[in-house]
Scaffold this motif. Structure first.
Motif, PDB file in Angstrom:
ATOM      1  N   SER A 170       0.811  -1.217   0.000  1.00 14.82           N
ATOM      2  CA  SER A 170       0.000   0.000   0.000  1.00 14.82           C
ATOM      3  C   SER A 170       0.846   1.269   0.000  1.00 14.82           C
ATOM      4  O   SER A 170       0.537   2.233  -0.709  1.00 14.82           O
ATOM      5  N   LEU A 171       1.947   1.269   0.753  1.00 17.64           N
ATOM      6  CA  LEU A 171       2.753   2.490   0.841  1.00 17.64           C
ATOM      7  C   LEU A 171       3.452   2.775  -0.485  1.00 17.64           C
ATOM      8  O   LEU A 171       3.487   3.926  -0.942  1.00 17.64           O
ATOM      9  N   GLN A 172       4.006   1.734  -1.093  1.00 13.48           N
ATOM     10  CA  GLN A 172       4.645   1.919  -2.404  1.00 13.48           C
ATOM     11  C   GLN A 172       3.632   2.428  -3.425  1.00 13.48           C
ATOM     12  O   GLN A 172       3.911   3.351  -4.201  1.00 13.48           O
ATOM     13  N   GLN A 173       2.440   1.843  -3.417  1.00 16.43           N
ATOM     14  CA  GLN A 173       1.398   2.264  -4.359  1.00 16.43           C
ATOM     15  C   GLN A 173       0.958   3.704  -4.077  1.00 16.43           C
ATOM     16  O   GLN A 173       0.666   4.464  -5.014  1.00 16.43           O
ATOM     17  N   ALA A 174       0.929   4.087  -2.804  1.00 14.22           N
ATOM     18  CA  ALA A 174       0.538   5.456  -2.438  1.00 14.22           C
ATOM     19  C   ALA A 174       1.540   6.471  -2.971  1.00 14.22           C
ATOM     20  O   ALA A 174       1.166   7.492  -3.555  1.00 14.22           O
ATOM     21  N   PHE A 175       2.833   6.187  -2.804  1.00 20.74           N
ATOM     22  CA  PHE A 175       3.850   7.108  -3.297  1.00 20.74           C
ATOM     23  C   PHE A 175       3.851   7.157  -4.823  1.00 20.74           C
ATOM     24  O   PHE A 175       4.053   8.225  -5.410  1.00 20.74           O
ATOM     25  N   ASP A 176       3.650   6.010  -5.462  1.00 17.71           N
ATOM     26  CA  ASP A 176       3.580   5.993  -6.928  1.00 17.71           C
ATOM     27  C   ASP A 176       2.442   6.888  -7.425  1.00 17.71           C
ATOM     28  O   ASP A 176       2.606   7.667  -8.368  1.00 17.71           O
ATOM     29  N   ALA A 177       1.269   6.773  -6.761  1.00 15.94           N
ATOM     30  CA  ALA A 177       0.120   7.594  -7.161  1.00 15.94           C
ATOM     31  C   ALA A 177       0.391   9.063  -6.895  1.00 15.94           C
ATOM     32  O   ALA A 177       0.040   9.938  -7.695  1.00 15.94           O
ATOM     33  N   TYR A 178       1.034   9.355  -5.787  1.00 15.27           N
ATOM     34  CA  TYR A 178       1.356  10.755  -5.452  1.00 15.27           C
ATOM     35  C   TYR A 178       2.294  11.365  -6.488  1.00 15.27           C
ATOM     36  O   TYR A 178       2.072  12.482  -6.956  1.00 15.27           O
ATOM     37  N   GLU A 179       3.340  10.618  -6.838  1.00 13.55           N
ATOM     38  CA  GLU A 179       4.294  11.131  -7.819  1.00 13.55           C
ATOM     39  C   GLU A 179       3.639  11.332  -9.177  1.00 13.55           C
ATOM     40  O   GLU A 179       4.037  12.199  -9.947  1.00 13.55           O
ATOM     41  N   ALA A 180       2.607  10.528  -9.472  1.00 19.47           N
ATOM     42  CA  ALA A 180       1.904  10.639 -10.754  1.00 19.47           C
ATOM     43  C   ALA A 180       0.823  11.711 -10.733  1.00 19.47           C
ATOM     44  O   ALA A 180       0.153  11.933 -11.745  1.00 19.47           O
ATOM     45  N   GLY A 181       0.665  12.386  -9.594  1.00 21.99           N
ATOM     46  CA  GLY A 181      -0.336  13.435  -9.487  1.00 21.99           C
ATOM     47  C   GLY A 181      -1.743  12.915  -9.273  1.00 21.99           C
ATOM     48  O   GLY A 181      -2.712  13.673  -9.363  1.00 21.99           O
ATOM     49  N   GLU A 192      -4.980   3.452   3.646  1.00 22.93           N
ATOM     50  CA  GLU A 192      -4.928   2.001   3.769  1.00 22.93           C
ATOM     51  C   GLU A 192      -3.665   1.571   4.509  1.00 22.93           C
ATOM     52  O   GLU A 192      -3.702   0.717   5.410  1.00 22.93           O
ATOM     53  N   GLY A 193      -2.533   2.162   4.140  1.00 24.93           N
ATOM     54  CA  GLY A 193      -1.282   1.828   4.808  1.00 24.93           C
ATOM     55  C   GLY A 193      -1.301   2.181   6.283  1.00 24.93           C
ATOM     56  O   GLY A 193      -0.761   1.449   7.122  1.00 24.93           O
ATOM     57  N   TRP A 194      -1.937   3.303   6.606  1.00 22.67           N
ATOM     58  CA  TRP A 194      -2.035   3.710   8.009  1.00 22.67           C
ATOM     59  C   TRP A 194      -2.897   2.715   8.791  1.00 22.67           C
ATOM     60  O   TRP A 194      -2.530   2.299   9.899  1.00 22.67           O
ATOM     61  N   LYS A 195      -4.031   2.324   8.225  1.00 24.57           N
ATOM     62  CA  LYS A 195      -4.925   1.404   8.924  1.00 24.57           C
ATOM     63  C   LYS A 195      -4.297   0.025   9.087  1.00 24.57           C
ATOM     64  O   LYS A 195      -4.475  -0.632  10.117  1.00 24.57           O
ATOM     65  N   LYS A 196      -3.540  -0.408   8.082  1.00 28.14           N
ATOM     66  CA  LYS A 196      -2.973  -1.744   8.140  1.00 28.14           C
ATOM     67  C   LYS A 196      -1.751  -1.822   9.048  1.00 28.14           C
ATOM     68  O   LYS A 196      -1.608  -2.774   9.824  1.00 28.14           O
ATOM     69  N   LEU A 197      -0.861  -0.816   8.963  1.00 25.62           N
ATOM     70  CA  LEU A 197       0.422  -0.937   9.644  1.00 25.62           C
ATOM     71  C   LEU A 197       0.849   0.302  10.423  1.00 25.62           C
ATOM     72  O   LEU A 197       1.888   0.287  11.074  1.00 25.62           O
ATOM     73  N   GLY A 198       0.071   1.365  10.346  1.00 20.71           N
ATOM     74  CA  GLY A 198       0.423   2.552  11.117  1.00 20.71           C
ATOM     75  C   GLY A 198       1.695   3.232  10.661  1.00 20.71           C
ATOM     76  O   GLY A 198       2.462   3.758  11.471  1.00 20.71           O
ATOM     77  N   TYR A 199       1.938   3.236   9.339  1.00 21.14           N
ATOM     78  CA  TYR A 199       3.140   3.916   8.822  1.00 21.14           C
ATOM     79  C   TYR A 199       3.108   5.394   9.197  1.00 21.14           C
ATOM     80  O   TYR A 199       2.169   6.113   8.855  1.00 21.14           O
ATOM     81  N   GLU A 200       4.154   5.887   9.839  1.00 21.57           N
ATOM     82  CA  GLU A 200       4.243   7.315  10.128  1.00 21.57           C
ATOM     83  C   GLU A 200       4.344   8.121   8.837  1.00 21.57           C
ATOM     84  O   GLU A 200       3.828   9.239   8.749  1.00 21.57           O
ATOM     85  N   GLU A 201       5.028   7.560   7.836  1.00 23.13           N
ATOM     86  CA  GLU A 201       5.153   8.245   6.549  1.00 23.13           C
ATOM     87  C   GLU A 201       3.785   8.471   5.912  1.00 23.13           C
ATOM     88  O   GLU A 201       3.553   9.500   5.274  1.00 23.13           O
ATOM     89  N   ALA A 202       2.898   7.515   6.083  1.00 27.45           N
ATOM     90  CA  ALA A 202       1.551   7.653   5.531  1.00 27.45           C
ATOM     91  C   ALA A 202       0.806   8.775   6.228  1.00 27.45           C
ATOM     92  O   ALA A 202       0.139   9.598   5.587  1.00 27.45           O
ATOM     93  N   ALA A 203       0.918   8.843   7.549  1.00 30.00           N
ATOM     94  CA  ALA A 203       0.240   9.907   8.298  1.00 30.00           C
ATOM     95  C   ALA A 203       0.788  11.279   7.913  1.00 30.00           C
ATOM     96  O   ALA A 203       0.037  12.253   7.759  1.00 30.00           O
ATOM     97  N   LEU A 204       2.104  11.361   7.725  1.00 29.63           N
ATOM     98  CA  LEU A 204       2.716  12.639   7.358  1.00 29.63           C
ATOM     99  C   LEU A 204       2.238  13.089   5.981  1.00 29.63           C
ATOM    100  O   LEU A 204       1.911  14.263   5.770  1.00 29.63           O
ATOM    101  N   MET A 205       2.184  12.162   5.034  1.00 29.95           N
ATOM    102  CA  MET A 205       1.732  12.518   3.700  1.00 29.95           C
ATOM    103  C   MET A 205       0.242  12.849   3.681  1.00 29.95           C
ATOM    104  O   MET A 205      -0.195  13.726   2.931  1.00 29.95           O
TER     105      MET A 205
END
Length: 510
Positions: A170-181, A192-205
């Protein structure tokens, strides 16, 4: 027309490092120059947002690092996952045990914590009770587990997260979508990444997306909520604290980024009531998290009374600590304080030119261009205990000029213009004045106008001379204001029309 003169040295503006990055503002934490007056905290102190890259693609190591943060023993949020020591992980120890025939001894390995055995491997070790296996029966923790305390349920939760993380994309897909606008899709994947694993990077973005209104309605309160998820997460002041590297000031963690972004929101009142006291609080948190340049922000706050009373004593303490940690901006500001170069010079700091010069040189060695220029200027004018040393000054002027410092470019140009220390070279002088003028250095604008009007170092161009002289006058240059009428009288109709075109460029057609 007056001849080219040495620059009118103007007081420099406060620098803010390296703070390098909040919301994609350049880590030109500006590398060193800020647009705010000296002593005023830069309201755009920025920190690089994780996931942004210059090549337009996502670095897979960012996703790997995010997963490691969730699971590694080094972070409090992981509950010391896999933290139990095992000789099987240590080649040197393993060889030692092999030499002494100790591999079959149950005591050779401590309790391990994995997703396959979240409660430890006491049975595998032949222990008859948790205490025999080195487990604290009250907390469920191994007695050798470092970090903050975690209950057995915490450890089982961390083990489950590892199981999920193995296949999570989910995190890789999130960054890919972000970079693609594709911001709406990115937001969904970050959630999704936040709910599944609590990525701090996901919360920051997610905070960034809500703050800028990308893929969702702009909402500063919602951004603050996501930032609080980062800063309020489980925290170990030893394992989770940033180790600041002055050679790589942009290498910071998500907790520091979140704290600095919260400070910016409250300082500017972006979508929320302005609250400088809250900004001060979050700068202090960023310092607690290990970001040493935050001490420079706190010092600026104390010098300006932003969110805290004006008090030079803590300002000096913060700057000295940040300077010792390697923050070049702090060293530069200390030089300004002892040189009495701040527009609002605080009481209680004596004029000490020797100390100011030492701080400038220390900051210059760390790559601070404004400090390099100021150190050169002190040598040029003989400020301090030494006599003027133009030969040493030219070396520093050149260093700063080649890296784009406009004041240094102007100063070096005067040496080439006059033929002092270096051979006279009017073409080089004109090029340097041109470079500095393009950076809005008023003395360089006037000096370039003089050379253009007299045809020195190149062709004469009265129209361009009038345009540069006008721009210099608009920035308050007294000599330019005095010279402008005489220069205007020399313009023919064609020159006047061309000068007007330079000063009022045509609006491009849509």
């Amino acid at each position: 027309m007056t001849r080219c003169v040495r620059p009118f040295f103007k007081k420099l503006r406060a620098a803010q490092a390296g703070l390098a990055c909040l919301l994609a503002v350049s880590a030109a934490h500006a590398q060193q120059a800020a647009s705010a007056p000296a002593g005023t905290p830069n309201t755009l102190d920025a920190v690089k947002v994780t996931g942004q890259r210059s090549n337009g693609s996502v670095d897979p190591s960012i996703v790997t690092a995010a997963k490691n943060k969730v699971l590694s023993r080094r972070f409090a949020s992981s509950c010391a996952f896999m933290s139990g020591y095992s000789a099987a992980e240590d080649e040197v120890t393993l060889a030692y045990l092999r030499d002494f025939n100790m591999l079959d001894n149950p005591s050779s390995e401590a309790e391990r914590f994995s997703d396959l055995s979240p409660d430890g491997n006491a049975k595998a070790q032949g222990a008859t009770s948790p205490s025999d296996a080195g487990i604290d029966t009250a907390s469920g923790l191994s007695t050798q587990t470092p970090g903050v305390a975690c209950a057995g349920s915490d450890r089982r939760f961390a083990a489950g997260r590892n199981w999920i993380a193995r296949k999570d994309k989910s995190l890789q897909q999130a960054f890919d979508a972000y970079e693609a606008g594709q911001y709406a899709e990115a937001r969904a994947k970050f959630e999704e990444g936040w709910k599944k694993l609590g990525y701090e990077e996901a919360a920051l973005m997610l905070a960034r997306l809500h703050l800028l209104g990308l893929g969702t309605a702009a909402s500063a309160p919602k951004a603050v909520e996501w930032l609080r998820e980062v800063v309020d997460a489980r925290y170990d002041p030893v394992a989770d604290r940033l180790t600041f590297d002055p050679q790589k000031p942009d290498n910071i963690n998500t907790r520091v980024e979140a704290a600095l972004l919260l400070a910016r929101i409250y300082l500017t009142g972006q979508g929320t009531p302005r609250d400088p006291a809250q900004a001060y609080k979050w700068w202090r948190k960023a310092l607690d998290y290990g970001f040493e340049p935050a001490g420079t922000l706190l010092a600026q706050a104390h010098l300006s009374g932003i969110g805290t009373p004006v008090d030079v004593k803590p300002a000096l303490a913060y700057l000295q600590a940040a300077g010792e940690a390697g923050d070049a901006t702090a060293l530069f500001m200390l030089g300004q304080l002892y040189h009495h170069q701040l527009p609002r010079q605080p009481a209680g700091v004596p004029l000490d030119l020797n100390r100011a010069g030492a701080y400038y040189l220390a900051a210059a060695k760390a790559g601070h261009l404004d400090a390099t220029y100021q150190a050169a200027r002190m040598m040029d004018l003989g400020e301090g205990a030494t006599a003027p040393a133009p030969e040493r000054a030219v070396v520093l002027y050149k260093d700063a000029a080649l890296k784009g410092n406009a004041d240094a470019q102007n100063a070096l140009a005067t040496y080439f213009y006059r033929g002092e220390v270096v051979p006279q070279n009017l073409a080089t002088a004109r090029q340097l004045f041109q470079a500095a003028a393009g950076r809005r250095q008023p003395d360089a604008m006037f000096n370039l106008a003089v050379m253009l009007a007299q045809g020195q170092g190149g062709e004469r161009d009265l129209a361009a001379a009038y345009a540069w002289c006008t721009l210099s006058q608009r920035l308050g240059h007294a000599q330019a204001a005095a010279a402008l009428p005489a220069l205007a009288a020399r313009l023919g109709p064609e020159d006047k029309a061309r000068a007007d075109a330079m000063l009022k460029p045509a609006t491009p057609k849509p």
